[in-house]
Design a protein around this motif. Structure first.
Motif, short mmCIF file in Angstrom:
data_model
loop_
_atom_site.label_atom_id
_atom_site.label_comp_id
_atom_site.label_asym_id
_atom_site.label_seq_id
_atom_site.Cartn_x
_atom_site.Cartn_y
_atom_site.Cartn_z
N VAL A 306 68.67 70.21 56.31
CA VAL A 306 70.13 70.09 56.27
C VAL A 306 70.74 71.27 55.52
O VAL A 306 71.79 71.81 55.91
CB VAL A 306 70.55 68.75 55.64
N ALA A 307 70.08 71.70 54.44
CA ALA A 307 70.59 72.86 53.68
C ALA A 307 70.57 74.12 54.54
O ALA A 307 71.50 74.93 54.48
CB ALA A 307 69.75 73.06 52.43
N GLY A 308 69.55 74.28 55.35
CA GLY A 308 69.48 75.43 56.24
C GLY A 308 70.63 75.44 57.23
O GLY A 308 71.24 76.48 57.49
N PHE A 309 70.94 74.26 57.79
CA PHE A 309 72.09 74.15 58.69
C PHE A 309 73.36 74.56 57.97
O PHE A 309 74.17 75.35 58.49
CB PHE A 309 72.21 72.71 59.20
N VAL A 399 86.52 66.75 38.05
CA VAL A 399 85.62 67.85 37.75
C VAL A 399 85.25 68.62 39.01
O VAL A 399 85.15 69.86 39.00
CB VAL A 399 84.34 67.34 37.03
N ASP A 400 85.04 67.91 40.11
CA ASP A 400 84.67 68.58 41.36
C ASP A 400 85.77 69.54 41.81
O ASP A 400 85.50 70.66 42.26
CB ASP A 400 84.42 67.55 42.46
N ALA A 401 87.03 69.10 41.71
CA ALA A 401 88.15 69.96 42.09
C ALA A 401 88.23 71.17 41.16
O ALA A 401 88.51 72.29 41.59
CB ALA A 401 89.45 69.17 42.06
N LEU A 402 87.98 70.94 39.87
CA LEU A 402 88.02 72.03 38.90
C LEU A 402 86.93 73.07 39.20
O LEU A 402 87.19 74.28 39.18
CB LEU A 402 87.83 71.48 37.48
N ASN A 418 72.16 79.45 43.28
CA ASN A 418 71.26 78.61 42.50
C ASN A 418 70.95 77.34 43.30
O ASN A 418 71.86 76.61 43.69
CB ASN A 418 71.92 78.23 41.17
N PRO A 419 69.66 77.07 43.58
CA PRO A 419 69.32 75.92 44.44
C PRO A 419 69.87 74.59 43.94
O PRO A 419 70.33 73.77 44.75
CB PRO A 419 67.79 75.92 44.45
N GLY A 420 69.85 74.36 42.65
CA GLY A 420 70.34 73.09 42.11
C GLY A 420 71.83 72.93 42.31
O GLY A 420 72.31 71.85 42.69
N PHE A 421 72.56 74.00 42.08
CA PHE A 421 74.02 73.96 42.25
C PHE A 421 74.38 73.75 43.72
O PHE A 421 75.24 72.95 44.05
CB PHE A 421 74.63 75.26 41.70
N PHE A 422 73.67 74.46 44.59
CA PHE A 422 73.92 74.32 46.03
C PHE A 422 73.58 72.91 46.49
O PHE A 422 74.29 72.33 47.33
CB PHE A 422 73.11 75.34 46.82
N SER A 423 72.51 72.34 45.96
CA SER A 423 72.10 71.00 46.35
C SER A 423 73.17 69.97 45.99
O SER A 423 73.45 69.05 46.76
CB SER A 423 70.78 70.64 45.66
N GLN A 424 73.78 70.13 44.81
CA GLN A 424 74.86 69.22 44.43
C GLN A 424 76.04 69.34 45.37
O GLN A 424 76.64 68.33 45.78
CB GLN A 424 75.31 69.53 43.00
N LEU A 425 76.38 70.57 45.74
CA LEU A 425 77.50 70.79 46.66
C LEU A 425 77.20 70.18 48.03
O LEU A 425 78.08 69.60 48.67
CB LEU A 425 77.78 72.28 46.79
#
Length: 498
Positions: A306-309, A399-402, A418-425
Motif C-alpha cells: 500500500v505504501a508503494g502505491f 495536532v494532525d492539522a498543525l 522517514n519511514p515511521g513518519f510516512f507510515s503514520q501519514l
C-alpha cells in the motif's frame, strides 16, 4: 406517473426502453433531470458544471433508436474531455477547456446518452471523500450529514439521488467502488486497458486509473461497457478481448463458481463489525446462489504494498502540478489545496530510480497475487472499513492539522522520507479504505456490490475482484446476487417524486 418519477425509479436500460416505445421523449427526460438537478442541488452539491442548454438541444436531435437514446447522464469533472466544457478537476487552478472530445465521450454520445451536468470530484481525485476547497462538500442522498465517498462522489450522489440513472466515473485507487459502497450502487472497476483514456492521456497514474461508471443495476453496467469498451488507435494497449457481450454475461446464469473471501486489512488497521457483516452477507448470498466460498489469506498484501502505491501516486501528483504550471505559464502551488501541495512536494523528492524500483516491486507482487488467486472465479473483500463517514471526518484536525500546516509552510516535506513518519501519514490517509488500490495496481477488474444496509440506514457495499480481463464472470455473478438480494428496489429517501 411523472417523468421525474420515471427517471427516479428506473435504471438506464428501463428508461431507454420507454423512449424506444414512445412512452416518454428525450426532451421530457432532459427537462425532468434538469429540474431534479436544481431541486436537489443544495442538498447534494454534486454539480460542477450545468450543461442544460446543450442537453436540451441534444434531446431534440437524438436518434431514438440508439441503445440509450435520451438517457440523462453525468460526466465526471476529471480526466475526460468534452469539447467546450470547462474541466476543473475539483481544483481552484483555472479550468482546462478542451477543443475536442475524448474517445469515451464520443462513445457515450454515440450510445444516445445525454450529459446534463458534470459531477463533482475532490481535487485531482486524490481524496476518497468528495470535498474540495473549490466546490465544497458533496453529500449523500441517504443522509446529508454523510459522505458519498470519492473521488466519483458527485457521480454517485446524482445516480443514487435520482437525478440521472447512470453516470461516468473513474477509479485510480477505489474512486468508482468507494462511492458505490457509500451510496448503494453497482460500481465496476474495469480491467486496465478495457476503456481508452485517449486522446487526453495514454494512461494515468502509471496505468492505475480506469474509466467506467456508477449504475443502479448490473445490466446497466454491462450494457454501457459493451457500448464503450475496445481499443482506440491512440491507446498504447488494450485489455484482452471478452468472450462475448458483457450484457449477455449479465443475463446468463453463472453456473457453480469457486469463490474466495479475504477478510484481513493489508494495513493491519481496524475493520468495523458492520463491514464484516456486509462481507458475510455477500458470502451468504453467493452460497444461496450455489457457489463454493472459502476463506483465504493473501500475505503478499501488506503495508509495503500500500505504501508503494501511495508513493507512486505522490510522484504522479508532482508530475500533474508540473504540467499544470506549464499550461498556465506559472507555478500553481498557491492555487491547490494544502494536502495536494504537500503530496506533490513529496513526489518531487522521489528520484526516477526510486519510483521505477517501487513500480517493479508492485508489479512483482501483482504477479504473485494473480497467481495465488487464479483458481478462484472471484475474491470477495471489503471496500470501506467503516460505514459511510460523516462529512468532514477525514479532514486533519488538532495536532494532525498543525503537522500538515508545518510540513507545508516550512517546507518540511523531507520528513516524510522517514519511514515511521510516512507510515503514520499512510494510516491517517487510508484508515477508511484499505483495499481498493489493490486492483488498481494489479489491473484486475473488481465490482462493488450493494449487499448491505447499516443499522443507521446507510448503504455499505463490498467488492468482488476477478481475473484480469474477466469482467464477464463478475457481471454474471453480480447479476445473480442482485436478483437474490433485490437491491435494485432500494432508493435513497431524498425528495421522493410523485
Amino acid at each position: 406517473m411523472s417523468v421525474e418519477r420515471i427517471l427516479w425509479e428506473n435504471d438506464a436500460t428501463g428508461v431507454a426502453e420507454l423512449v424506444h416505445k414512445g412512452d416518454v421523449s428525450p426532451l421530457e427526460l432532459a427537462d425532468a433531470a434538469i429540474a431534479r438537478a436544481e431541486a436537489t442541488r443544495t442538498e447534494l452539491n454534486a454539480i460542477a458544471e450545468p450543461l442544460y442548454d446543450a442537453a436540451r438541444l441534444r434531446a431534440k436531435a437524438v436518434d431514438r433508436t440508439l441503445p440509450l437514446a435520451g438517457v440523462p447522464f453525468a460526466i465526471k469533472d476529471l480526466g475526460i474531455a468534452q469539447k467546450g466544457v470547462p474541466t476543473h478537476g475539483g481544483s481552484r487552478v483555472p479550468a482546462f477547456v478542451p477543443d475536442f472530445n475524448s474517445v469515451l465521450t464520443e462513445r457515450y454520445l454515440a450510445a444516445g446518452l445525454n450529459p446534463v451536468v458534470t459531477s463533482t470530484t475532490p481535487e485531482y481525485g486524490l481524496r476518497l471523500m468528495t470535498e474540495s476547497a473549490a466546490f465544497g462538500v458533496t453529500r449523500s442522498p441517504w443522509n446529508s450529514g454523510h459522505t458519498t465517498g470519492g473521488s466519483s462522489g458527485g457521480a454517485s450522489a446524482l445516480v443514487s439521488g435520482g437525478v440521472v440513472p447512470v453516470a461516468h466515473a473513474s477509479d485510480g485507487g477505489g474512486s468508482i467502488r468507494v462511492p458505490s459502497a457509500c451510496t448503494g450502487l453497482v460500481g465496476l472497476k474495469t480491467s486496465r486497458g478495457r476503456v481508452p483514456l485517449s486522446p487526453l492521456v495514454s494512461e494515468s497514474w502509471y496505468g492505475f486509473v480506469v474509466d467506467h461508471a456508477v449504475t443502479r443495476s448490473v445490466r446497466d453496467s454491462a450494457l454501457l461497457l459493451d457500448l464503450t469498451h475496445g481499443p482506440d488507435t491512440l491507446a498504447p494497449y488494450a485489455a484482452r478481448s471478452p468472450r462475448g457481450p458483457f450484457a449477455a454475461a449479465a443475463a446468463r446464469d453463472p453456473g457453480k463458481l469457486k469463490l474466495a473471501v479475504y477478510r484481513q486489512s493489508p494495513l493491519g488497521l481496524p475493520i468495523s463489525a458492520e463491514t464484516l457483516r456486509a462481507l458475510d452477507t455477500a458470502v451468504a448470498i453467493a452460497r444461496e446462489g450455489g457457489h463454493d466460498v472459502e476463506d483465504i489469506d493473501l500475505p503478499m498484501l501488506d503495508r509495503n504494498f500500500v505504501a508503494g502505491f501511495a508513493k507512486c501516486v505522490s510522484s504522479a501528483v508532482a508530475g500533474t502540478l508540473r504540467m499544470e504550471a506549464k499550461r498556465h505559464g506559472r507555478p500553481v502551488a498557491a492555487d491547490v489545496e494544502r494536502a495536494t501541495r504537500v503530496l506533490g512536494r513529496y513526489g518531487e523528492l522521489m528520484s526516477g530510480g526510486e519510483t521505477y524500483a517501487i513500480l517493479e516491486r508492485l508489479h512483482a507482487t501483482s504477479r504473485q497475487l494473480i497467481s495465488a488467486t487464479a483458481g478462484f472465479d472471484a475474491v470477495f473483500m471489503p471496500i470501506i472499513a467503516h460505514p459511510p463517514l460523516a462529512c468532514g471526518a477525514m479532514n486533519p484536525k488538532g495536532v494532525d492539522a498543525l503537522i500538515e500546516d508545518l510540513l507545508d509552510k516550512l517546507r518540511l516535506t523531507w520528513l516524510l522520507k522517514n519511514p515511521g513518519f510516512f507510515s503514520q501519514l499512510l494510516d491517517k490517509s487510508l484508515w477508511f479504505t484499505h483495499w481498493p488500490a489493490i486492483q488498481n495496481v494489479t489491473g484486475q477488474p473488481s465490482i462493488a456490490l450493494p449487499v448491505y444496509v447499516t443499522e443507521g440506514g446507510l448503504p455499505l457495499g463490498i467488492q468482488a475482484a476477478g481475473r484480469p480481463g474477466d469482467e464477464g464472470t463478475l457481471l454474471s455473478l453480480a447479476a445473480q446476487m442482485e436478483k437474490i438480494s433485490g437491491w435494485t428496489k432500494r432508493r435513497a429517501p431524498l425528495r421522493v417524486p410523485q
